[in-house]
Scaffold this motif. Structure first.
Motif, PDB file in Angstrom:
ATOM      1  N   GLY A   1       0.960   9.591  -1.068  1.00  0.00           N
ATOM      2  CA  GLY A   1       1.462   8.338  -0.536  1.00  0.00           C
ATOM      3  C   GLY A   1       2.727   8.516   0.266  1.00  0.00           C
ATOM      4  O   GLY A   1       2.982   7.786   1.230  1.00  0.00           O
ATOM      5  N   TYR A   2       3.540   9.490  -0.120  1.00  0.00           N
ATOM      6  CA  TYR A   2       4.793   9.745   0.591  1.00  0.00           C
ATOM      7  C   TYR A   2       4.514  10.216   2.012  1.00  0.00           C
ATOM      8  O   TYR A   2       5.139   9.736   2.974  1.00  0.00           O
ATOM      9  CB  TYR A   2       5.609  10.782  -0.169  1.00  0.00           C
ATOM     10  N   LEU A   3       3.610  11.150   2.176  1.00  0.00           N
ATOM     11  CA  LEU A   3       3.280  11.650   3.515  1.00  0.00           C
ATOM     12  C   LEU A   3       2.727  10.528   4.390  1.00  0.00           C
ATOM     13  O   LEU A   3       3.092  10.401   5.570  1.00  0.00           O
ATOM     14  CB  LEU A   3       2.271  12.791   3.407  1.00  0.00           C
ATOM     15  N   ALA A   4       1.872   9.685   3.818  1.00  0.00           N
ATOM     16  CA  ALA A   4       1.324   8.568   4.585  1.00  0.00           C
ATOM     17  C   ALA A   4       2.420   7.574   4.954  1.00  0.00           C
ATOM     18  O   ALA A   4       2.424   7.023   6.063  1.00  0.00           O
ATOM     19  CB  ALA A   4       0.228   7.872   3.774  1.00  0.00           C
ATOM     20  N   ALA A   5       3.356   7.348   4.039  1.00  0.00           N
ATOM     21  CA  ALA A   5       4.457   6.418   4.313  1.00  0.00           C
ATOM     22  C   ALA A   5       5.335   6.929   5.453  1.00  0.00           C
ATOM     23  O   ALA A   5       5.778   6.152   6.310  1.00  0.00           O
ATOM     24  CB  ALA A   5       5.291   6.209   3.054  1.00  0.00           C
TER      25      ALA A   5
ATOM     26  N   THR B   1      10.159   7.540  -4.963  1.00  0.00           N
ATOM     27  CA  THR B   1       9.237   6.634  -5.645  1.00  0.00           C
ATOM     28  C   THR B   1       7.762   6.977  -5.492  1.00  0.00           C
ATOM     29  O   THR B   1       7.035   7.057  -6.486  1.00  0.00           O
ATOM     30  CB  THR B   1       9.480   5.190  -5.177  1.00  0.00           C
ATOM     31  N   PRO B   2       7.245   7.148  -4.267  1.00  0.00           N
ATOM     32  CA  PRO B   2       5.786   7.293  -4.124  1.00  0.00           C
ATOM     33  C   PRO B   2       5.270   8.643  -4.585  1.00  0.00           C
ATOM     34  O   PRO B   2       6.018   9.626  -4.653  1.00  0.00           O
ATOM     35  CB  PRO B   2       5.565   7.112  -2.619  1.00  0.00           C
ATOM     36  N   ARG B   3       3.987   8.692  -4.902  1.00  0.00           N
ATOM     37  CA  ARG B   3       3.342   9.971  -5.166  1.00  0.00           C
ATOM     38  C   ARG B   3       3.315  10.784  -3.874  1.00  0.00           C
ATOM     39  O   ARG B   3       3.499  10.267  -2.783  1.00  0.00           O
ATOM     40  CB  ARG B   3       1.923   9.757  -5.678  1.00  0.00           C
ATOM     41  N   GLN B   4       3.045  12.084  -3.996  1.00  0.00           N
ATOM     42  CA  GLN B   4       3.151  12.963  -2.845  1.00  0.00           C
ATOM     43  C   GLN B   4       2.245  12.524  -1.697  1.00  0.00           C
ATOM     44  O   GLN B   4       2.677  12.448  -0.544  1.00  0.00           O
ATOM     45  CB  GLN B   4       2.817  14.409  -3.244  1.00  0.00           C
TER      46      GLN B   4
ATOM     47  N   ALA C   1       6.636  -2.769   9.818  1.00  0.00           N
ATOM     48  CA  ALA C   1       6.148  -1.811   8.823  1.00  0.00           C
ATOM     49  C   ALA C   1       5.310  -2.511   7.757  1.00  0.00           C
ATOM     50  O   ALA C   1       4.276  -2.002   7.321  1.00  0.00           O
ATOM     51  CB  ALA C   1       7.325  -1.078   8.187  1.00  0.00           C
ATOM     52  N   ALA C   2       5.753  -3.706   7.339  1.00  0.00           N
ATOM     53  CA  ALA C   2       5.019  -4.449   6.313  1.00  0.00           C
ATOM     54  C   ALA C   2       3.618  -4.801   6.792  1.00  0.00           C
ATOM     55  O   ALA C   2       2.664  -4.807   6.006  1.00  0.00           O
ATOM     56  CB  ALA C   2       5.787  -5.710   5.932  1.00  0.00           C
ATOM     57  N   ALA C   3       3.486  -5.093   8.090  1.00  0.00           N
ATOM     58  CA  ALA C   3       2.163  -5.410   8.637  1.00  0.00           C
ATOM     59  C   ALA C   3       1.234  -4.213   8.559  1.00  0.00           C
ATOM     60  O   ALA C   3       0.007  -4.366   8.558  1.00  0.00           O
ATOM     61  CB  ALA C   3       2.304  -5.872  10.089  1.00  0.00           C
ATOM     62  N   ASP C   4       1.808  -3.012   8.473  1.00  0.00           N
ATOM     63  CA  ASP C   4       1.010  -1.785   8.349  1.00  0.00           C
ATOM     64  C   ASP C   4       0.967  -1.287   6.911  1.00  0.00           C
ATOM     65  O   ASP C   4       0.598  -0.136   6.651  1.00  0.00           O
ATOM     66  CB  ASP C   4       1.591  -0.708   9.264  1.00  0.00           C
ATOM     67  N   GLY C   5       1.415  -2.145   5.965  1.00  0.00           N
ATOM     68  CA  GLY C   5       1.317  -1.810   4.548  1.00  0.00           C
ATOM     69  C   GLY C   5       2.459  -1.016   3.977  1.00  0.00           C
ATOM     70  O   GLY C   5       2.370  -0.514   2.855  1.00  0.00           O
ATOM     71  N   LEU C   6       3.573  -0.900   4.716  1.00  0.00           N
ATOM     72  CA  LEU C   6       4.719  -0.101   4.252  1.00  0.00           C
ATOM     73  C   LEU C   6       5.883  -1.018   3.892  1.00  0.00           C
ATOM     74  O   LEU C   6       6.350  -1.794   4.724  1.00  0.00           O
ATOM     75  CB  LEU C   6       5.150   0.882   5.330  1.00  0.00           C
ATOM     76  N   ALA C   7       6.368  -0.925   2.652  1.00  0.00           N
ATOM     77  CA  ALA C   7       7.516  -1.710   2.199  1.00  0.00           C
ATOM     78  C   ALA C   7       8.802  -0.939   2.449  1.00  0.00           C
ATOM     79  O   ALA C   7       8.913   0.233   2.073  1.00  0.00           O
ATOM     80  CB  ALA C   7       7.383  -2.040   0.716  1.00  0.00           C
ATOM     81  N   LEU C   8       9.781  -1.600   3.081  1.00  0.00           N
ATOM     82  CA  LEU C   8      11.069  -0.989   3.383  1.00  0.00           C
ATOM     83  C   LEU C   8      12.195  -1.895   2.890  1.00  0.00           C
ATOM     84  O   LEU C   8      12.017  -3.098   2.728  1.00  0.00           O
ATOM     85  CB  LEU C   8      11.225  -0.773   4.892  1.00  0.00           C
TER      86      LEU C   8
ATOM     87  N   ARG D   1       0.835  -1.205   0.000  1.00  0.00           N
ATOM     88  CA  ARG D   1       0.000   0.000   0.000  1.00  0.00           C
ATOM     89  C   ARG D   1       0.866   1.250   0.000  1.00  0.00           C
ATOM     90  O   ARG D   1       0.541   2.251  -0.649  1.00  0.00           O
ATOM     91  CB  ARG D   1      -0.906  -0.031   1.238  1.00  0.00           C
ATOM     92  N   LEU D   2       1.963   1.211   0.721  1.00  0.00           N
ATOM     93  CA  LEU D   2       2.903   2.326   0.812  1.00  0.00           C
ATOM     94  C   LEU D   2       4.304   1.793   0.543  1.00  0.00           C
ATOM     95  O   LEU D   2       4.614   0.649   0.875  1.00  0.00           O
ATOM     96  CB  LEU D   2       2.831   2.978   2.199  1.00  0.00           C
ATOM     97  N   ASP D   3       5.150   2.635  -0.034  1.00  0.00           N
ATOM     98  CA  ASP D   3       6.440   2.130  -0.492  1.00  0.00           C
ATOM     99  C   ASP D   3       7.539   3.177  -0.282  1.00  0.00           C
ATOM    100  O   ASP D   3       7.453   4.290  -0.811  1.00  0.00           O
ATOM    101  CB  ASP D   3       6.356   1.774  -1.973  1.00  0.00           C
ATOM    102  N   LEU D   4       8.546   2.826   0.499  1.00  0.00           N
ATOM    103  CA  LEU D   4       9.723   3.690   0.661  1.00  0.00           C
ATOM    104  C   LEU D   4      10.987   2.964   0.214  1.00  0.00           C
ATOM    105  O   LEU D   4      12.085   3.282   0.668  1.00  0.00           O
ATOM    106  CB  LEU D   4       9.862   4.144   2.125  1.00  0.00           C
TER     107      LEU D   4
END
Length: 460
Positions: free
Chosen positions: A436-440, A431-434, A400-407, A98-101
């Motif tokens: 999505g970036y704030l949420a990440a 990488t992420p859109r703006q 983080a992955a459990a909360d939808g964030l890839a690291l 869902r989110l990607d950093l």
């Protein structure tokens, strides 16, 4: 009707039966999908060297069986209810996070589509017909000429168009050079694991070259290696810049041992605290093979990169390129050449540099105020250094992955697994859109707090 249809009539049986069976097989296998239009009976009869009545009778039989459908004025099509093909088992696709950093890519949603279309239109309007033929393995002269000027002006590269080879991305450039050089090649430790695979696959051996706060330990290079792959502008993944003493040590080694320095100008255009650092190639063009790419400035989907080579390497690398894929596609080369010569490329870089700097600032404000970030002066990634007495990088990445964030963790970048040493997260902020970036960033900050990763500012 100009529809081509491949049918294998086989042998045995009468002609009409063979036509019927060939069409049934094509429909059952899925080669002819529901709704696909068939040739007219006249056209198919001519193609198969059969009488038209034979094909017409076959069509009528298959219409009766429900395989085909015919409407006046619409021709003959495969029926919507025709038997579906047997499903082919495919590996399940991994769901996108869902989110990607994770690092490695720019914000591809900002690709300058309209500018690229205009550049392509201008380039093709004046391109000779030969552009659609097989090309020079070195690349289009228009792009090599444009790059020679651009790289000299913006990166301090001493480039002659005749010393430039265009290739299909950094991966191909590194593979070609590794195959031509052979022997043992030193690579920064840590570095991207995939790059080590590329060098080994090309037949060369990989030797670890440690990295510290001053960059790669080029003072440790010896005659046992034939080349060294360096990221002087912004080391990946640590993010440090190769310091002057280390640069001079690298050049001295290359001159004394006849070695080659392979300069990966990773994120070279994106510097936020001052003008971009000049290239190693500008110091010693005879000892450095410079590699640049449009992957971060425009998008990796273009598959456009370039090498600026010492004279003796031009012919063997061009020959290897010829044997690899003959030449890189030509239309994209012409479009990029137009972007460069009209300075549209410069304007795009400046726009993206400002946007990525703002993202860098958000990362520094939200995360760097409580945690130690390395490499934030340049590039599209930073390293979040974790304290030694807190949760491991893998534990934090799992939470983080459990909360939808890839690291991405630092560990796999090392040449050999280490149970001790610096722990960290390699954060890609491009990488992420703006939105999505704030949420990440929110999820990352929350994960670090919940995970117990205390603020840390230890030395490397």
């Amino acid at each position: 009707m100009g529809v081509d249809l491949h049918l294998d009539l086989g042998a045995g049986g009468n002609r009409r039966s063979r036509v019927e069976q060939a069409l049934r097989d094509a429909i059952r296998s899925g080669r002819l999908a529901p709704g696909a239009r068939l040739p007219s009976t006249r056209a198919l009869a001519a193609e198969l060297s059969l009488a038209r009545n034979t094909v017409a009778a076959a069509y009528e039989q298959l219409i009766a069986e429900g395989y085909l459908a015919a409407r006046p004025g619409s021709g003959t099509t495969v029926a919507a209810q025709a038997a579906p093909p047997v499903p082919v088992a495919r590996p399940a696709a991994l769901p996108a996070p869902r989110l990607d950093l994770r690092p490695g890519s720019p914000d591809v949603t900002t690709f300058p589509v309209e500018a690229w279309i205009r550049a392509t239109r201008r380039a093709l309007s004046r391109a000779p017909a030969s552009v659609y033929d097989y090309g020079d393995p070195q690349g289009r002269p228009e792009l090599r000429t444009a790059l020679a000027t651009y790289l000299g002006r913006t990166r301090g590269v001493l480039a002659d168009p005749d010393h430039i080879v265009i290739c299909s991305g950094y991966v191909q450039a590194l593979s070609l050079l590794s195959g031509v050089i052979g022997g043992a090649i030193a690579m920064e430790d840590p570095c991207l694991p995939f790059h080590r695979e590329i060098v080994r696959h090309a037949g060369a051996d990989v030797v670890a070259l440690p990295v510290d706060s001053d960059g790669a330990r080029t003072d440790l290079l010896t005659g046992a290696v034939r080349a060294a792959v360096l990221t002087p502008a912004h080391q990946y993944p640590i993010g440090v810049t190769l310091q002057p003493a280390r640069r001079h040590a690298a050049v001295a080694w290359a001159r004394d041992h006849g070695g080659l320095l392979i300069e990966d100008d990773y994120d070279g255009e994106f510097r936020y605290d001052r003008q971009p650092v000049g290239t190693l190639q500008g110091m010693a063009p005879g000892q450095v093979a410079y590699i640049g790419t449009a992957a971060k400035s425009l998008g990796p989907g273009l598959r456009l990169a370039w090498m600026v080579l010492p004279g003796p390497l031009v012919e063997p690398v061009s020959h290897a390129k010829r044997l690899s894929d003959l030449h890189t596609e030509s239309i994209g080369q012409l479009a990029l050449a137009d972007l460069i010569t009209t300075h549209t490329y410069d304007r795009h870089i400046r726009t993206r540099r400002l946007a990525y700097r703002r993202r860098r600032d958000l990362l520094a404000d939200r995360i760097g105020s409580r945690h130690h970030l390395l490499g934030i002066a340049a590039g599209l990634h930073a390293l979040l250094q974790l304290p030694g007495d807190g949760p491991s990088e893998d534990e934090i990445a799992t939470r983080a992955a459990a909360d939808g964030l890839a690291l991405t963790t630092l560990g796999p970048h090392r040449h050999t697994p280490a149970t001790t040493g610096m722990q960290g997260l390699v954060l890609g902020y491009a990488t992420p859109r703006q939105a999505g970036y704030l949420a990440a960033l929110d999820v990352l900050a929350r994960t670090l707090v919940v995970g117990g990763a205390a603020p840390a500012v230890p030395p490397m």
